[in-house]
Design an enzyme around this catalytic site. Structure first.
Site, short mmCIF file in Angstrom:
data_model
loop_
_atom_site.label_atom_id
_atom_site.label_comp_id
_atom_site.label_asym_id
_atom_site.label_seq_id
_atom_site.Cartn_x
_atom_site.Cartn_y
_atom_site.Cartn_z
N ASP A 1 0.83 -1.21 0.00
CA ASP A 1 0.00 0.00 0.00
C ASP A 1 0.85 1.25 0.00
O ASP A 1 1.80 1.35 0.77
CB ASP A 1 -0.90 0.04 1.24
CG ASP A 1 -1.83 -1.16 1.29
OD1 ASP A 1 -1.80 -1.97 0.35
OD2 ASP A 1 -2.57 -1.29 2.28
N ASP B 1 -4.50 2.43 -4.67
CA ASP B 1 -3.12 2.66 -4.23
C ASP B 1 -2.63 1.49 -3.39
O ASP B 1 -1.75 1.61 -2.58
CB ASP B 1 -3.02 3.96 -3.44
CG ASP B 1 -4.03 4.03 -2.33
OD1 ASP B 1 -4.72 3.03 -2.10
OD2 ASP B 1 -4.14 5.08 -1.68
N LYS C 1 -5.76 12.40 11.70
CA LYS C 1 -5.62 11.54 10.53
C LYS C 1 -6.60 11.90 9.40
O LYS C 1 -6.21 12.15 8.27
CB LYS C 1 -5.81 10.08 10.92
CG LYS C 1 -5.62 9.16 9.73
CD LYS C 1 -5.72 7.70 10.07
CE LYS C 1 -5.71 6.90 8.79
NZ LYS C 1 -5.94 5.49 8.97
#
Lengths: 1351, 358
Positions: free
Chosen positions: A946, A1192, A1015
DNA sequence: TAATTCTCTACCGACAATATCAGTATATACGGA
DNA sequence: TGTGTATATACTGATATAAGTAATAGAGAATTT
């Protein structure tokens, strides 16, 4: 090294493909704006000098060009036609002549080679109608449509395609002779002298000529090249035709096009000797099939020994025969009551039921039997009976066996895939019927909670109505309806019918009924409606599903025509001719969709009928007598609901039905459309050619944006997309299977009906809060209501989740032991998605855990290490070095083994961050360690790599931020960097400082900062989250520290923190942010620009010219990205259920500037990450790695991870070695050349004064107020003059002073103010883009050695 | 023209302020002469014979000419001004101190500087013993308590319907009895809410209002469009019934504001399953030109087949828009007795939100 | 033109408001020439 | 048979719908003056 360089070059070549010769062909010839500006620099100063009392070049009149007069009398005629609203019987070529010309307007820019006809909508409508009329053999009507179509089309060339469609269908009639066809063509030519036949036309004639055995006459009359070209229309001529042709001795080799040459020789040889056909080299030919499908014509020529029986026989008989075998073939039904779906069983029975019929499957069975008899074979009877192909495959020992097995399975599956796509619907119906009859036999209908027998009842009740409706439609289409005999009401009904009748007759009533029912069930609880769905959605979906079915069937018919009478060498013929879809389609301007209006009308009538007949058994207890009553009530009703104050139509399921669908005993039926494929998808070769064998699909998911379509088609036709297709085809060629062990564990927990990890529990009756008194205070009442609502919301959510998971598991179950593939397509930015919905590897943890690569690869030392690292990752230990991760698992190996051996009782894996994938990994490791040497284990599990905050990675690379790059792991490091933590630390620092300064808020927050708090904001920052949005996110994180009534305090704290987070991100990614801002600014200017060649047709808002240009860019792979954000116009469509609002995609709608602006930066970056992924996919494919990706997150076999990692990094470097932003800017400057931009400048600035002066003069001459539209028009004229061929006109243009010309050379940058600034004046200036921000010093090649870049 | 109810003690204060601009999004009637007519029409004195012991709760009074006139007319024991807005509250405080000088505030004005929107504001009134109204029987309107309110702001319409619901639930200020409410609402609201069956603008709230209260149009503003007859946007039958006063546009600020003054008197209604009743009305209203029989199926699957026959024929064929409050109650009763009547989930209109994790 | 009020606020996959009424434009019917 | 008027029908555009304003701020668009 060399290879890489060549590839890069090719990419560049593609990049430039989009502009080019066409730029020159655009409205303004040769000389462009900038040139004009340069020459007029000196002159303009003289004009604006004090002496220039007359503004228009010296004379008192307006020079020779009557500009003012034109302005005064300008009257815009809009191209208009309402043919698209007419039903088939209202279309009349003699009256339906549209007003206005059908010139190409272009979309966002006239420089691009994309076509836009003002009558696209009518064209689409007529083409669909034509298609429908032809299918139903209504040639008179069809001819009518054809003639009407002619008047709409922009060029006769386009018309030929429609004519060909007609000719082909009509010519297929036995009663029509070649002479008739020639006659028709002559007739057409008389009417439309400009009409030209093309090669396809000749091919159609040839097909007929072959039938009549006069083909050589025709061929001799044509040039050889034409003959060669026309022969490539294999779908027209057909396999039989070619056969006949090639067998004709006079037909010599020089008539044969290259791609058919081998086939030609085959036929010629065949006529000599038949022995060759059964040569022993067969298997080697077949072996090439997997890769050969990508380039079918390049594989070696041979024949297969497998073809002996005609496949058409198997097609029709397979269903009936499979039905009998269902009970014995049922696998696992006792293990998994809940996922006992009949639809899936039906699919499986289709999947399983083919073996006896086709020679391919016979051959496969033979092989299996052979393998079974080998010593120490683990293949047992059960495995064979269950068709656990994966288990069998896995047990094979030698590569040769595997290869052979794969080959035969592929052939076997090709048949089954076809069955699935073509006959899946029939299978579902048969399954219902079977279960219904079983139930009746047992006399258990009333007590059954089984859905399928009920569905069969619906079906049986619905069918006669559908048949009757179809009869009426047929009468209507055939013109057998006499309106005079109808009552007024019937007549209205009949008029409504006319809108859908041509389509309704195309599909057999059985399919109409089954698809309606299945689609309805599929849509349960989508679109925010509990226990039901939006009626609009239902109608449109049903319509679409019908279209898909119809098209698949049609395609199948065409294909059958290709090979119909051939009994020999079918496989080879197929391989040579490919399963190319109708090649004609590629040439029409629009893909012939039926369109939303037709979808909703079709869905409307069918659903109305279904609502009328569908019943569900219910019972209730009479409170008074205690007696239990049973009865039937309608299963579905149409109602409405308010969604934030707006009405929406809703189809709601009866509670009892919902209970049947969501409980643990019963599962849904699955509509067998767009399921995972059993064979490798057909490779993409054009924007509409690839993927499923018969079911049509487009390479880009386009929603209501014909503009996107136009650009896509242009790029595809120019072969600019081949690299994209290459990448996509790699994704499609990855074979998967379902992880059976994980599936069984999931099944276990599913069946308990209780909540477990991602599985929601069954909630029968939600627990309500204790009721409150009638006269409770309003606060209490609202509070109570809120609670109730919350509880109901939650249970509804659980129900719908359960339903959704159920659907996924159903599909997974159907594919247990199977080899499956996922055809992919792209969103408009180029990100890839599996076409198959519901069950695919993009799902959540639970879904992903079910995926295994079909192929296994030996782990090796590195592979074993990677499996461990992967497990550590999914466990949540992913912030430490790879070695530490491996060590973590090594330390916990006992837990891993125990989890795998007793997953139900051993809880270790359940604590993982992604428990289901962790479990899958445990299984893998445990199996590996059962070997003496685990590195010898043949591993199937996909290992993920990732990107850490992939968006920021690209931004950092674009912006060259050294620290930022480091934080997102572009720089080598000994452990992975965590950008969230880093930002958090930055924020913490400031907070500490503020706290030290006595800031109350800072003091309070000092010890509450965590990675988690920031985050989401860091992540969404890439997507352009606004301050307000971020505050909301952080509020959610901080909410736990505050009481309910402290909202204001919470908000205050959140706002403070958000400010700091934004500030920190900006600091860390300074360069990246500059890029982000630049992209935003560029998008803003484009989406607020004015095209001078675009005539505003509505005069009423001539002071507010519409902004017509979308942001369009080309990715490094050559994919044109068109932001599809325009103001949508809604069109009301009357259906049998209700009126529905359909977005009208063909309106010349202005862009939604706000959306364009906000979305461009993220979309651009996503187009880059998509490019990166496709490049990597291609490379991995070439290196024979299995490859899959979730945007991704890149997946491959454990043993290949290192190689893939290298690949990922190299591709990233090569992608970013270019100055991408520079390229975008260049592209923009070409595409939006000469556009105007609206800005506000300070009132008192010199520029403003100049403009005012010109405007005043113009107003005086014009005798009325000057509108912005006038200014644009004047500017347009000036540009035309400047670009004229005639010197005097050029001179006039130079002398002409316009509000734009006086400031085009003044630097007004510092005078520009925001539009809300009151002391500003609105002016038009030529569109320019801001200079590209300076890039930081980060060296992209550092990525090459960054282990944690993707990990 | 005499302006009997205008407190002379306040005149100088009004004058010193002039015609204020700060409307805070509220519309207001500003001409004492006009307001006098309204007060006369309301005939307040006969409705509150012992007004000197009564309480007036005045919500969003704003500039307060109307408030002060009602006050002067009734001379109550308490006149609470619930005014959350800082400026307005400050002005009232100043006005009261002005009155302290003139009349020792014998008007008994009291400013409660809390939002009239928030329910807690009213809890505090009794908690802090600012007022202590008597509980009266629900047979007749309360004669010691009056609610005056200006609901002409954005959220006014929703608050109005909530107040009406309070009168049915007998909570909020309506726990004391059937308390009369004099409310200024926008014309758009009034012309929807105060209607009789069959009028095109009639909506769900109008039906509820009809069922739960006796509501009268007291005064309306002139029609914006001079070519239209006065009251053109209202239900003509209501105009005939209520004979509202017509206010000149000039009397309203901001100028041209279209408002209506309504008098709401709660009815004495037995307990109902209000959620069900509302659901029935709401669903019927989706297609108001359809007959009842047809619309039954929209409420619940099977309703048409099972409940249709239980309705009298005249109701079954009646167009939904022609239904009276009475009719609705009758239909409600049939539904309420049905075992398959809509559940909470349906009546509450549950929607699914995006449940995806982060 | 200037001032104010209103709107919206995270990308994509995956979309979606409707019924009614008033007023106007067009079509049909009809009647008389 | 062509024309003119009256009525029916079709089309367009405006409006309302729900109902705790959640909290907040700041830019930009829309609307009004």
């Amino acid at each position: 090294m060399l290879k890489g360089a060549i590839r890069r070059q090719r990419i560049r070549a593609c990049l430039s493909g989009f502009h080019g010769p066409n730029v020159r062909a655009a409205v303004y010839r040769s000389k462009r704006y900038s040139a004009t500006a340069a020459t007029s620099t000196s002159t303009s100063t003289t004009h604006s000098g004090p002496g220039a009392t007359t503004l228009f070049g010296g004379g008192s009149s307006l020079f020779q060009y009557p500009l003012i007069e034109e302005l005064k009398s300008r009257n815009l005629a809009e191209s208009k036609s309402s043919i698209h609203e007419k039903s088939f019987d209202q279309i009349d070529p003699s009256t339906d002549i549209p007003s206005g010309s059908s010139t190409n307007l272009g979309w966002s820019s006239s420089y691009d080679p994309v076509v836009r006809s003002p009558f696209a909508k009518d064209e689409l409508h007529l083409n669909s109608l034509l298609e429908a009329m032809l299918t139903s053999k209504n040639f008179n009507r069809a001819q009518n449509v054809l003639h009407t179509l002619y008047s709409l089309l922009m060029s006769p060339d386009t018309f030929v395609y429609s004519l060909n469609r007609y000719l082909e269908a009509w010519g297929a009639e036995e009663t029509v002779s070649l002479e008739d066809m020639e006659g028709l063509l002559k007739d057409m030519n008389k009417r439309y002298p400009s009409l030209r036949r093309n090669n396809r036309t000749y091919a159609i004639l040839l097909a007929k000529a072959i039938d009549e055995h006069v083909h050589m006459d025709l061929i001799r009359a044509l040039p050889r090249k034409t003959v060669r070209d026309m022969l490539t229309y294999v779908d027209v001529i057909g396999g039989d035709g070619l056969n006949t042709l090639f067998s004709t001795q006079e037909f010599t080799q020089d008539y044969v096009p290259d791609e058919l040459m081998e086939l030609f020789h085959l036929v010629r040889r065949e006529t000599v000797t038949d022995e060759d056909l059964h040569s022993p080299s067969a298997s080697s030919i077949v072996s090439a099939s997997a890769s050969a499908s990508a380039s079918p014509l390049s594989s070696p020529l041979s024949s297969s020994p497998l073809s002996s029986s005609p496949s058409s026989a198997s097609l029709s008989s397979s269903i009936t025969s499979s039905k009998e075998t269902i009970p014995t073939l049922d696998k696992d039904s006792e293990d998994l009551l809940s996922v006992d779906s009949f639809g899936m069983q039906a699919i499986r029975s289709t999947l399983l039921g083919l073996q006896a019929e086709s020679s391919e499957s016979a051959k496969l069975m033979e092989l299996i039997e052979e393998l079974k008899s080998e010593p120490d074979s683990i293949i047992d009877h059960l495995l064979v009976q269950k068709r656990d192909y994966f288990a069998i495959y896995r047990s094979l020992k030698t590569p040769e066996q595997k290869k052979k097995f794969n080959e035969l399975l592929e052939l076997h599956n090709r048949e089954r895939e076809r069955e699935l796509e073509i006959r899946g619907v029939d299978a579902a119906r048969e399954k219902w019927k079977h279960e219904y009859e079983e139930l009746i036999k047992r006399g258990a209908m009333q007590v059954s909670r089984n859905l399928n027998p009920l569905l069969y009842q619906w079906y049986s009740a619905l069918l006669p109505y559908v048949v009757e409706e179809q009869r009426l439609c047929i009468d209507l289409v055939n013109g057998d309806v006499n309106y005079d005999e109808l009552t007024a009401e019937e007549a209205t009904q009949m008029k409504k019918r006319a809108h859908y009748a041509p389509y309704f007759v195309l599909i057999k009533p059985e399919n109409l009924s089954v698809i309606t029912i299945l689609e309805l069930l599929r849509l349960n609880s989508v679109g925010g409606i509990a226990d039901g769905m939006r009626s609009t959605r239902a109608m449109v979906s049903v319509g679409k599903a019908l279209e898909l079915d119809y098209k698949a069937q049609e395609l199948c018919k065409t294909e059958r025509k290709k090979y119909s009478k051939l009994t020999k060498n079918q496989q080879d013929w197929k391989r040579y001719l490919g399963t190319r879809k109708d090649s004609e389609k590629k040439d029409s301007i629009v893909d012939n969709e039926w369109g939303s209006v037709v979808y909703s009308k079709l869905g409307g009538i069918l659903l109305a009928l279904l609502l009328h007949v569908a019943k569900v058994p219910v019972s209730y207890k009479d409170e008074a007598t205690g007696e239990k009553h049973s009865m039937e009530l309608p299963a579905i009703n149409l109602t409405y609901q308010y969604l934030s104050g707006q009405k929406v139509g809703v189809l709601r399921f009866h509670k009892s039905l919902v209970r049947m669908m969501g409980g643990n005993e019963i599962a849904n039926s699955v509509l067998p459309q767009l399921l995972p494929m059993l064979v490798e998808p057909r490779p993409w070769t054009a924007f509409n050619d690839g993927g499923y064998l018969y079911t049509p699909n487009q390479v880009i998911r386009i929603k209501d944006s014909p503009e996107t379509f136009a650009y896509l088609k242009a790029a595809s036709d120019r072969k600019n997309l081949d690299l994209v297709y290459d990448g996509l085809n790699v994704l499609g060629s990855t074979a998967w299977t379902v992880n059976k062990r994980v599936f069984e564990v999931i099944g276990h927990y599913w069946n308990t009906g209780e909540e477990f990890i991602d599985i929601p529990p069954i909630v029968e009756e939600p627990q309500m809060p204790p009721s409150i008194p009638h006269n409770a205070e309003p606060m209490e009442k609202f509070e109570y209501q809120k609670q109730v609502r919350k509880i109901l919301n939650e249970t509804a959510a659980l129900k719908s989740q359960r339903c959704d998971i159920n659907y996924k598991l159903e599909i997974a179950r159907g594919f247990l032991g199977e080899k499956m593939y996922f055809p992919h397509n792209l969103d408009f930015r180029g990100r890839a998605y599996p076409i198959s919905p519901h069950f695919n590897h993009l799902g959540n943890d639970l879904t992903r855990s079910l995926f295994l690569f079909w192929e296994g690869k030996e782990l090796g030392v590195e592979g074993l290490r990677w499996v461990k690292i992967h497990l550590s990752n999914v466990f949540g230990i992913d912030k430490v070095s790879l070695d530490e991760r491996e060590a973590f698992i090594n330390k916990n190996l006992d837990h891993v083994f125990a989890s795998a051996r007793d997953p139900l009782n051993y809880d270790w894996w359940k604590k993982a961050d992604k428990p289901w994938q962790a479990l899958a990994c445990c299984f893998e490791l445990e199996e590996a360690y059962q070997l003496e040497d685990p590195t010898k284990y043949n591993s199937h599990i996909p290992i993920h790599q990732d990107g850490s905050c992939n968006g920021l990675q690209h931004y950092a690379a674009l912006g060259g931020d050294i620290e930022g790059a480091k934080q997102v792991n572009l720089t080598p490091a000994d452990k992975p960097q965590d950008v969230y933590q880093y930002v958090c630390n930055l924020v913490q620092k400031t907070v500490d400082k503020d706290a030290a300064d006595g800031n109350e808020i800072a003091i309070f927050l000092q010890d509450k900062l965590t990675r988690k708090v920031v985050k989401q904001t860091v992540m969404t920052n890439v997507y352009g989250v606004t301050f307000v949005g971020a505050v909301a996110q952080i509020e959610k994180q901080l909410a736990q520290y505050f009481n309910k009534d402290e909202d204001d305090k919470l908000a205050q704290h959140a706002r403070y923190l958000t400010g700091l987070v934004f500030q920190s991100i900006r600091e860390l990614f300074e360069g990246a942010h500059a890029i982000q801002d630049w992209l935003g600014e560029a998008a803003k200017r484009i989406s607020k620009s004015i095209r001078i060649d675009y005539e505003e047709s509505t005069a009423n808002n001539s002071n507010k010219p519409s902004h017509m240009s979308s942001v369009i860019w080309t990715t490094p792979l050559g994919l044109p990205c068109v932001q599809p954000y325009r103001v949508t116009k809604k069109q009301m469509v009357n259906t049998n259920l209700q009126d529905v609002a359909i977005t009208d995609p063909f309106g010349a709608a202005p862009v939604d500037a706000r959306k364009q602006m906000a979305a461009f930066p993220p979309n651009y970056v996503h187009s880059l990450d998509a490019t990166h992924m496709l490049l990597t996919a291609k490379e991995c494919g070439e290196e024979k790695m299995s490859f899959a990706a979730v945007h991704d997150s890149y997946w491959t076999h454990a043993v290949d991870v290192n190689q893939m990692g290298e690949c990922i990094r190299n591709k990233f470097i090569s992608l970013h070695s270019d100055n991408l932003i520079r390229k975008v800017k260049d592209e923009f400057e070409t595409r939006y050349k000469g556009f105007l931009q609206v800005v506000h400048i300070k009132n008192e600035s010199p520029a403003a004064k100049e403009v005012r002066k010109v405007r005043r003069a113009l107003v005086k001459e014009l005798g009325r107020a000057l509108t912005v539209a006038d200014e644009v028009y004047i500017e347009k004229k000036r540009q035309e003059l400047l670009n004229s061929e005639k010197p005097n006109e050029v001179k006039a243009g130079q002398e002409l002073i316009t509000p734009v010309s006086v400031i085009e050379n003044i630097n007004i940058e510092q005078d520009i103010v925001s539009s809300s600034f009151h002391k500003g004046v609105q002016v038009l200036i030529p569109l320019k883009f801001p200079p590209i921000p300076d890039k930081g010093d980060f060296d992209i090649s550092l990525v090459r050695d960054s282990v944690y870049f993707f990990s | 023209m005499s302006v009997r109810s205008l407190n002379p003690a306040l005149l100088s204060h009004f004058n010193s302020y002039g015609l204020v601009k700060f409307t805070q999004g509220f519309k207001n009637v500003m001409q004492p002469v006009i307001l006098q007519k309204i007060i006369d029409k309301l005939d307040l004195k006969s409705k509150y014979p012992e007004s000197s012991s009564m309480d007036i709760i005045d919500i969003f009074p704003g500039y307060g000419i109307f408030s002060s006139m009602i006050n002067y007319e009734l001379k109550p024991k308490h006149h609470l001004l619930i005014e959350g807005n800082k400026d307005s509250a400050a002005m009232w405080k100043e006005r009261i101190s002005h009155l302290e000088n003139k009349s020792f505030n014998s008007e008994h004005f009291e400013v409660v500087n809390k939002s009239g929107y928030s329910w807690t504001t009213y809890d505090d009134l009794t908690k802090e013993k600012i007022i202590n109204p008597t509980f009266q029987s629900f047979d007749k309107p309360h004669d010691q308590l009056l609610i005056v309110g200006n609901l002409t702001s954005n959220f006014g319409e929703s608050l109005f319907t909530q107040w009406v619901m309070c009168s049915y639930y007998r909570n909020w200020l309506h726990k004391y009895g059937k308390v009369r409410m004099l409310v200024l609402i926008p014309q758009e609201s009034a012309s929807k809410f105060i209607t009789m069956s069959g009028y095109s603008k009639r909506n769900k709230s109008a039906c509820k209002l009809e069922i739960l209260t006796n509501t009268k149009l007291i005064a309306i503003t002139e029609h914006k469009d001079r070519s239209k007859p006065q009251g053109a946007s209202y239900d003509p039958r209501v105009l005939i019934r209520d004979q509202p006063l017509i206010l000149p546009n000039s009397s309203v600020i901001p100028s041209g504001g279209q408002v209506a003054l309504v008098e709401v008197v709660p009815k004495n209604i037995p307990e109902l399953d209000m959620a069900l009743l509302e659901y029935i009305i709401q669903l019927f209203m989706y297609k108001s030109t359809m007959p009842v029989d047809y619309m039954l199926e929209y409420i619940s699957p099977g309703a048409r087949e099972q409940l249709g026959p239980k309705l009298p024929a005249h109701l079954r064929t009646k167009q939904v828009k022609l239904l009276t409050g009475e009719d609705y109650l009758e239909i409600y009763n049939v539904f309420n007795a049905w075992p398959f009547k809509p559940t909470l989930q349906e009546t509450m209109g549950i929607t699914l939100e995006d449940t995806r994790e982060l």
